[in-house]
Design an enzyme around this catalytic site. Structure first.
Site: not given
Length: 529
Positions: A284, A348, A400
């Site tokens: 990430e 995301k 994540c």
């Protein structure tokens, strides 16, 4: 008193003769509850003391026996507060140690979240004492496990949700893991809760109820053993070589302007070591910059990777002007796939409250700026995004802790033949968070029946097989590439077809039955005393 009330009174009296009495002291009950709640955190990684996932809930269920609604609420709060205080203490490290928030604010935010988690169990305890049958098999084996399950599921999505430490995650290495492709993590939670209720029935029930409890304890584990190695999906292509690039850059150094070029060179150097592997995955936000400002760097990597027959999947931030207002810039926490067939993005979509977005009024934001408190806002990605295309794979992607929401993968699974998660667990230092997060990722691989590639900046980078097994794992806190092989898989597990709705629906029916039984016996809601 009509016949059903008489039967209930007789059954209660009979059960009382066999019941294991709880401590008479309120203080002793509270301390025992705190101990059980704290020990529950040990059921999860890294300790993996999985029997505690049955014993700790059973202890609370036992202490709820005979409790008034008010006391049951207090005990429920103490239990969950202790679990999350022991299991998510690393929030303080993230908020203060790396987020830069003052000590007092870090404690307030951490204790605030832990207290909210406690309120869920407080509500559960109050409702169980007031509306569920006071004793008996229906309470212990049906109604109370169902109510606890529904509370856990609700906690996983309500107000953005926090599904961390759901009971089912503790069983990634036990026979109950065989139920993951069938029922998902909440189905495993349900089996654990029924097992916990069975222990209470053994301690407090009549001989007939104890026989039912023994059967209830044995059947799930026996069935899980039979399912443990059953494959619900199938290989659908040749093995693909994969390399995970782990930069291991400490969080307090990553975004320093003086380290920008060092970070870019490090990832380029590690990538050059593994060129030739079909798929190379970065963590990430690996480059310490937004993609818009390092276009030449990305272009050179793309050119070199294509020359060696490699595709690169990198976590990187990006900026985009708003279509409505070109002066407004939206920032995304994204994943970029650089493949010979072209480039694709994933943005995301489940952002972390008070980390990636701040749900507070404007005047609070102004105060936070004056107080020099860290805050930033990202924009959510689209709800329905296709898999990333790289190395002839269709990659179901999460960023994540998005992988803590199993339902997110269901829309993409018919097309995705492998999973990838990019993360940066450096936010939590050397705490247990990285182990818990890997355990969550393993559950996602189990539910989907797919290989999963996990790239962590500083945590645990790993390749996980379709049965949740860790095939390869990088040494922690070291800048290294991890090389392994994955296989594309096709087909859908039963869980991938129906998601959580089967388990939730059964939970609702079981809870409704428990409420009906209490009402049918002519028992009014329990009052405070």
């Amino acid at each position: 008193m009509h016949s059903t009330s008489v039967e209930s009174a007789v059954a209660t009296a009979a059960g009382a003769r066999h019941a294991l009495a709880r401590p008479s002291s309120a203080l002793a009950r509270a301390l025992l509850t705190l101990l059980a709640g704290g020990l529950l955190a040990g059921a999860f990684a890294p300790l993996n003391l999985w029997p505690l996932a049955v014993l700790a809930p059973a202890t609370l269920m036992w202490l709820w026996q005979g409790a008034s609604p008010r006391e049951a609420a207090r005990l429920g709060f103490c239990f969950s507060f202790a679990t999350f205080a022991a299991g998510t203490y690393w929030l303080y490290i993230s908020i203060h140690g790396f987020g830069g928030a003052p000590v007092w604010l870090a404690f307030v935010l951490m204790l605030g979240l832990v207290s909210v988690m406690g309120l869920y169990h407080a509500g559960l305890g109050y409702a169980a004492a007031r509306w569920l049958p006071a004793t008996g098999a229906v309470r212990w084996l049906i109604a109370l496990p169902a109510a606890w399950l529904l509370m856990e599921w609700w906690r996983g999505w309500f107000l953005s949700g926090f599904s961390w430490l759901s009971l089912g995650y503790s069983q990634t290495d036990t026979w109950l893991a065989g139920f993951a492709p069938l029922l998902g993590v909440y189905g495993i939670s349900a089996l654990l809760l029924v097992s916990a209720g069975a222990l209470v029935a053994l301690a407090c029930g009549t001989p007939r109820v104890r026989i039912a409890a023994i059967i209830t304890l044995l059947v799930p584990w026996a069935a899980g053993a039979a399912l443990y190695r059953h494959s619900w999906t199938r290989p659908d292509g040749a093995p693909v070589s994969v390399a995970v690039v782990q930069g291991a850059i400490p969080q307090d150094e990553k975004w320093l302007a003086s380290n920008r070029e060092t970070t870019l060179r490090l990832y380029q150097h590690l990538t050059e070591q593994v060129l030739g592997n079909a798929l190379i995955v970065w963590p990430e936000s690996a480059p310490a910059d937004i993609a818009n400002d390092i276009v030449p760097y990305i272009r050179d990597l793309y050119r070199e990777a294509r020359a060696h027959g490699s595709a690169i999947v990198m976590g990187v931030l990006r900026a985009e002007a708003s279509p409505e207002d070109p002066q407004t810039v939206h920032y995304f926490n994204s994943v970029l796939a650089l493949d010979a067939q072209g480039t694709t993005w994933y943005d995301k979509r489940h952002l972390v409250p008070f980390a990636e977005f701040f749900p507070v009024p404007h005047f609070v934001r102004v105060w936070m700026r004056l107080m020099s408190l860290p805050y930033s806002d990202f924009t959510r990605g689209a709800a329905d995004q296709p898999p990333l295309v790289a190395a002839h794979l269709q990659l179901g992607t999460t960023v994540c802790y998005e992988d803590a929401y199993g339902g997110y993968m269901l829309k993409v699974l018919p097309r995705a033949d492998a999973l990838v998660n990019v993360t940066n667990d450096a936010w939590f230092g050397h705490s247990s968070a990285r182990h818990q997060h890997l355990q969550i990722a393993r559950m996602r691989a189990l539910e989907a029946g797919r290989y999963l590639v996990r790239a962590a900046n500083d945590g645990i980078s790993a390749v996980v097989g379709p049965h949740g097994e860790v095939i390869a794992r990088a040494p922690e806190f070291k800048a290294v590439p991890l090389v392994s092989t994955i296989v594309p898989y096709a087909g859908l597990t039963p869980y991938a077809r129906v998601g959580n709705w089967l388990v939730v629906s059964l939970g609702v029916l079981a809870l409704a039955y428990g409420l009906w039984v209490r009402n049918d016996r002519g028992l009014p809601p329990r009052q405070e005393r």
